[in-house]
Design a protein around this motif. Structure first.
Motif, mmCIF file in Angstrom:
data_model
loop_
_atom_site.group_PDB
_atom_site.id
_atom_site.type_symbol
_atom_site.label_atom_id
_atom_site.label_comp_id
_atom_site.label_asym_id
_atom_site.label_seq_id
_atom_site.Cartn_x
_atom_site.Cartn_y
_atom_site.Cartn_z
ATOM 1 N N UNK A 10 0.848 -1.197 0.000
ATOM 2 C CA UNK A 10 0.000 0.000 0.000
ATOM 3 C C UNK A 10 0.880 1.242 0.000
ATOM 4 N N UNK A 11 0.930 1.911 -1.128
ATOM 5 C CA UNK A 11 1.769 3.100 -1.265
ATOM 6 C C UNK A 11 0.857 4.314 -1.234
ATOM 7 N N UNK A 12 1.002 5.113 -0.212
ATOM 8 C CA UNK A 12 0.111 6.244 -0.006
ATOM 9 C C UNK A 12 0.866 7.565 -0.153
ATOM 10 N N UNK A 13 1.706 7.628 -1.176
ATOM 11 C CA UNK A 13 2.494 8.834 -1.388
ATOM 12 C C UNK A 13 1.902 9.649 -2.528
ATOM 13 N N UNK A 14 1.953 10.948 -2.411
ATOM 14 C CA UNK A 14 1.507 11.792 -3.509
ATOM 15 C C UNK A 14 2.623 11.866 -4.536
ATOM 16 N N UNK A 15 2.232 11.961 -5.802
ATOM 17 C CA UNK A 15 3.222 12.100 -6.862
ATOM 18 C C UNK A 15 3.828 13.499 -6.798
ATOM 19 N N UNK A 16 5.101 13.577 -7.062
ATOM 20 C CA UNK A 16 5.809 14.850 -7.068
ATOM 21 C C UNK A 16 6.372 15.060 -8.458
ATOM 22 N N UNK A 17 6.103 16.208 -9.037
ATOM 23 C CA UNK A 17 6.632 16.505 -10.364
ATOM 24 C C UNK A 17 8.116 16.805 -10.222
ATOM 25 N N UNK A 18 8.966 16.074 -10.966
ATOM 26 C CA UNK A 18 10.407 16.289 -10.838
ATOM 27 C C UNK A 18 10.828 17.637 -11.396
ATOM 28 N N UNK A 19 11.883 18.184 -10.805
ATOM 29 C CA UNK A 19 12.445 19.429 -11.309
ATOM 30 C C UNK A 19 13.477 19.080 -12.372
ATOM 31 N N UNK A 20 13.063 19.072 -13.629
ATOM 32 C CA UNK A 20 14.023 18.723 -14.669
ATOM 33 C C UNK A 20 14.139 19.827 -15.703
ATOM 34 N N UNK A 21 13.743 21.022 -15.355
ATOM 35 C CA UNK A 21 13.948 22.161 -16.241
ATOM 36 C C UNK A 21 12.829 22.332 -17.255
ATOM 37 N N UNK A 22 12.899 23.431 -17.993
ATOM 38 C CA UNK A 22 11.848 23.767 -18.949
ATOM 39 C C UNK A 22 11.869 22.881 -20.182
ATOM 40 N N UNK A 23 12.975 22.168 -20.421
ATOM 41 C CA UNK A 23 13.068 21.319 -21.605
ATOM 42 C C UNK A 23 12.637 19.889 -21.328
ATOM 43 N N UNK A 24 12.180 19.599 -20.119
ATOM 44 C CA UNK A 24 11.795 18.233 -19.748
ATOM 45 C C UNK A 24 10.440 17.880 -20.346
ATOM 46 N N UNK A 26 9.349 14.656 -20.016
ATOM 47 C CA UNK A 26 9.047 13.377 -19.383
ATOM 48 C C UNK A 26 7.983 13.555 -18.315
ATOM 49 N N UNK A 27 7.168 12.517 -18.154
ATOM 50 C CA UNK A 27 6.164 12.503 -17.095
ATOM 51 C C UNK A 27 6.801 11.936 -15.832
ATOM 52 N N UNK A 88 19.804 10.529 -25.653
ATOM 53 C CA UNK A 88 19.066 9.440 -26.290
ATOM 54 C C UNK A 88 18.054 8.783 -25.342
ATOM 55 N N UNK A 89 17.883 9.312 -24.162
ATOM 56 C CA UNK A 89 17.029 8.685 -23.169
ATOM 57 C C UNK A 89 15.574 8.659 -23.634
ATOM 58 N N UNK A 90 14.885 7.583 -23.311
ATOM 59 C CA UNK A 90 13.465 7.469 -23.628
ATOM 60 C C UNK A 90 12.719 7.073 -22.364
ATOM 61 N N UNK A 91 11.419 7.312 -22.397
ATOM 62 C CA UNK A 91 10.578 6.932 -21.263
ATOM 63 C C UNK A 91 9.583 5.885 -21.736
ATOM 64 N N UNK A 92 9.469 4.824 -20.989
ATOM 65 C CA UNK A 92 8.528 3.766 -21.336
ATOM 66 C C UNK A 92 7.103 4.325 -21.280
ATOM 67 N N UNK A 93 6.327 4.138 -22.343
ATOM 68 C CA UNK A 93 4.955 4.665 -22.322
ATOM 69 C C UNK A 93 4.023 3.918 -21.367
ATOM 70 N N UNK A 94 4.394 2.702 -20.959
ATOM 71 C CA UNK A 94 3.535 1.924 -20.070
ATOM 72 C C UNK A 94 3.806 2.234 -18.597
ATOM 73 N N UNK A 95 5.060 2.082 -18.135
ATOM 74 C CA UNK A 95 5.355 2.246 -16.698
ATOM 75 C C UNK A 95 6.047 3.576 -16.380
ATOM 76 N N UNK A 96 6.445 4.323 -17.407
ATOM 77 C CA UNK A 96 7.080 5.643 -17.287
ATOM 78 C C UNK A 96 8.469 5.602 -16.649
ATOM 79 N N UNK A 97 9.118 4.430 -16.670
ATOM 80 C CA UNK A 97 10.510 4.344 -16.223
ATOM 81 C C UNK A 97 11.412 4.936 -17.301
ATOM 82 N N UNK A 98 12.544 5.449 -16.888
ATOM 83 C CA UNK A 98 13.514 6.019 -17.819
ATOM 84 C C UNK A 98 14.427 4.904 -18.315
#
Length: 118
Positions: A10-24, A26-27, A88-98
């Protein structure tokens, strides 16, 4: 497997938007994916073990906590996230891992197994 336990936690944490700059573009990686990755890492480590521990799982989490306490004492790292080091980094569209893509033309997520041919 060890990642099945992540589904049950049971994970009861709120999602936090990462600080990755204006060019980010990624979700944020969901907590469920972060827990799964941490559980997979825990399953790969051999812990010293504590006679006071109620179970191996909580003993391992206390070990991670000690590691985090140590790391928090270090100076800030301005370049930490994987996308800071690879254009060249990509983000998985299913689980959003980098992910750093492999040399071939297909994409297979190391976390959830999502597969897409380029």
């Amino acid at each position: 497997g060890p990642c099945a336990a992540a589904e049950l936690l049971p994970v009861l944490l709120e999602e936090v938007v990462p600080r990755c700059g204006s060019t980010c573009n990624f979700k944020p990686t969901p907590v469920k994916t972060r827990v799964r990755l941490l559980m997979e890492a825990l399953a790969r480590w051999q812990w010293e073990g504590s006679p006071e521990a109620c179970c191996q799982f909580h003993d391992a989490l206390r070990g991670v906590q000690r590691i985090c306490d140590t790391l928090l004492q270090n100076p800030c790292l301005q370049r930490f996230f994987i996308h800071d080091y690879s254009s060249q980094i990509v983000q998985c569209p299913r689980c959003l891992a980098m992910e750093v893509p492999k040399e071939d033309t297909s994409f297979v997520c190391d976390v959830c197994g999502y597969h897409k041919k380029s």
